[in-house]
Design a protein around this motif. Sequence first.
Motif, PDB file in Angstrom:
ATOM      1  N   SER A 154       0.853  -1.071   0.382  1.00  0.00           N
ATOM      2  CA  SER A 154       0.028  -0.069   0.129  1.00  0.00           C
ATOM      3  C   SER A 154       0.671   1.569   0.107  1.00  0.00           C
ATOM      4  CB  SER A 154      -1.132  -0.303   1.282  1.00  0.00           C
ATOM      5  OG  SER A 154      -2.178  -1.013   0.857  1.00  0.00           O
ATOM      6  N   LYS A 155       2.018   1.630   0.922  1.00  0.00           N
ATOM      7  CA  LYS A 155       2.456   2.519   0.603  1.00  0.00           C
ATOM      8  C   LYS A 155       3.974   2.475  -0.593  1.00  0.00           C
ATOM      9  CE  LYS A 155       7.583   3.216   3.093  1.00  0.00           C
ATOM     10  NZ  LYS A 155       8.252   2.557   4.343  1.00  0.00           N
ATOM     11  N   GLU A 201       2.593   1.515  -3.909  1.00  0.00           N
ATOM     12  CA  GLU A 201       1.640   2.004  -4.388  1.00  0.00           C
ATOM     13  C   GLU A 201       0.966   3.421  -4.252  1.00  0.00           C
ATOM     14  OE1 GLU A 201      -1.546  -0.545  -4.928  1.00  0.00           O
ATOM     15  OE2 GLU A 201      -0.059  -1.932  -5.905  1.00  0.00           O
ATOM     16  N   SER A 202       1.324   4.236  -3.274  1.00  0.00           N
ATOM     17  CA  SER A 202       0.468   5.225  -2.440  1.00  0.00           C
ATOM     18  C   SER A 202       1.729   6.466  -3.250  1.00  0.00           C
ATOM     19  CB  SER A 202       0.186   5.079  -1.315  1.00  0.00           C
ATOM     20  OG  SER A 202       0.377   6.322  -0.718  1.00  0.00           O
ATOM     21  N   MET A 203       2.916   5.825  -2.811  1.00  0.00           N
ATOM     22  CA  MET A 203       4.608   6.650  -3.181  1.00  0.00           C
ATOM     23  C   MET A 203       4.266   7.440  -4.596  1.00  0.00           C
ATOM     24  SD  MET A 203       8.474   5.843  -2.624  1.00  0.00           S
ATOM     25  CE  MET A 203       7.732   4.620  -4.270  1.00  0.00           C
ATOM     26  N   LYS A 244       1.829   7.141  -6.819  1.00  0.00           N
ATOM     27  CA  LYS A 244       1.083   8.122  -7.586  1.00  0.00           C
ATOM     28  C   LYS A 244       0.785   9.615  -6.828  1.00  0.00           C
ATOM     29  CE  LYS A 244      -3.388   4.519  -6.724  1.00  0.00           C
ATOM     30  NZ  LYS A 244      -4.349   4.518  -4.880  1.00  0.00           N
ATOM     31  N   THR A 245       1.854  10.074  -5.971  1.00  0.00           N
ATOM     32  CA  THR A 245       2.027  11.293  -5.061  1.00  0.00           C
ATOM     33  C   THR A 245       3.378  10.963  -5.865  1.00  0.00           C
ATOM     34  OG1 THR A 245       3.457  10.218  -3.371  1.00  0.00           O
ATOM     35  CG2 THR A 245       0.809  11.260  -3.200  1.00  0.00           C
TER      36      THR A 245
END
Length: 464
Positions: free
Chosen positions: A14-15, A17-19, A21-22
């Motif tokens: 999750s961490k 995939e969040s990275m 995106k940002t």
Amino acid sequence: MHLSQNEDPNFSLSKFESMLKTNDILFFDSSEFETIIYHYLETGKIALAKKAVKLGLEQHPTSTHLLLFRVEIYIFENKLEEAEDILASIDHLEPSNEEIYIQKANVYSKRNRHHKAIEMLQIALELTDDAADVYSLLAMEYLFLEDYENAKGNLMACLDIDDEDYSALYNLIFCYENLDQEDQAIAYLGKYIDINPYCEVAWHQIGKLYNKKKEYKKALEAYDFAIISDEYFIGAYLEKGKVLEKLNRFQEAIENYQITLELDDPTAFAFLRIGKCYEKMGVEDLALHYFNKAVEDDPLLDKAWIEFTNFYIRKKQFRKALYYINKALQIDEENIKYWKKYTYINQKLAFLEEAERGLRKCLELGNYELETYITRADLLIILGEYNMALQTMFEACEFHPDYAEIEYRIAGLFFRINEGDKGYYHLKNAVKIDAEYSVIVSELFPDIFERDSVKHIIGKYLNK
């Protein structure tokens, strides 16, 4: 309650995939990257796996595990030289790392150097704590070499460690069959079932082996045990239905096929088999009904269109048969059997040009039977295509030399195109081979047969 990073197994993913995106760059330890990359490779998300490898090596450039993931991706992309370069660079870093030898084996295998791949895997086998996977890889290399005996030994070793590796079990039975060792396969499965009495896969395989040996009663018993082991095992019902068909127990076969329709989404194959059963029972309306359901479910199932074709051939409704054989040929235009049916139907309809086309396709696809050449030549003679008929007969000579059937036709064709010298030459060859076949000339070239010179040559040999 919120899970902490250590408690949540999906936290790293999750961490990451969040990275993405940002566009922030976050730090992960090497084991986190390994988890992320493994997940993406297992789920077939190669592009994301490559991103994770790239970022991982930027943060941990000396990680052997991450470098090996890059090797794995290179091998997948067939970039074998790049993979070899990395393997050469890390070989000395962890000489006891079995994964290095496994990836070397993968490179050799991709290059079709299967003996070298086996050498690498044998080294890996001495180093690994997970021997089952290495035995499985060894078996695959032996299968590539069609060395079924050695493949069999490695698959057995694999199953000794993990008796629920059904892929290994299927491949083991494949080896037995290629070695014509059906009885030994049945014996092995018998011992396997002693340990795993409710293994539906093993019972299913025993049923197929008995079916192959035409021991249908034993096959049915095995399928029944497979169904007892797993009442939702569709394959067992299908195979049981096929055996019941062979025993002319059509109603029981239908019942088994019907069960598969209830257990899962209906399949065109099951509809087709039900239709065949009804046809053999003489219930033609239900046969056609299920053939229709088969093609509705899968319009690309050529076997269903062929069943329609055969049905209408038997009914001598050749125009309908022609419609359905064309449907089958649209799906599989390289099937010689279909082109033969196409030819037969067109002959029955007196569509001679189309019948000739069918035979031409058979020859183009490698059907070099004498009958195919002769039938095509005879059609061309009727159509007045004498030069093409001659060419067909000369092609036939390459595969069937010294056949009277060919020589008589060549003789008649040369007479037909006014090349008498060649006609007499081939006529003499033909009567020397078999004078009795001279009837061919009288049937195909009756006017030529009436010539005194021709009758003289034939009579000379017939009266010997």
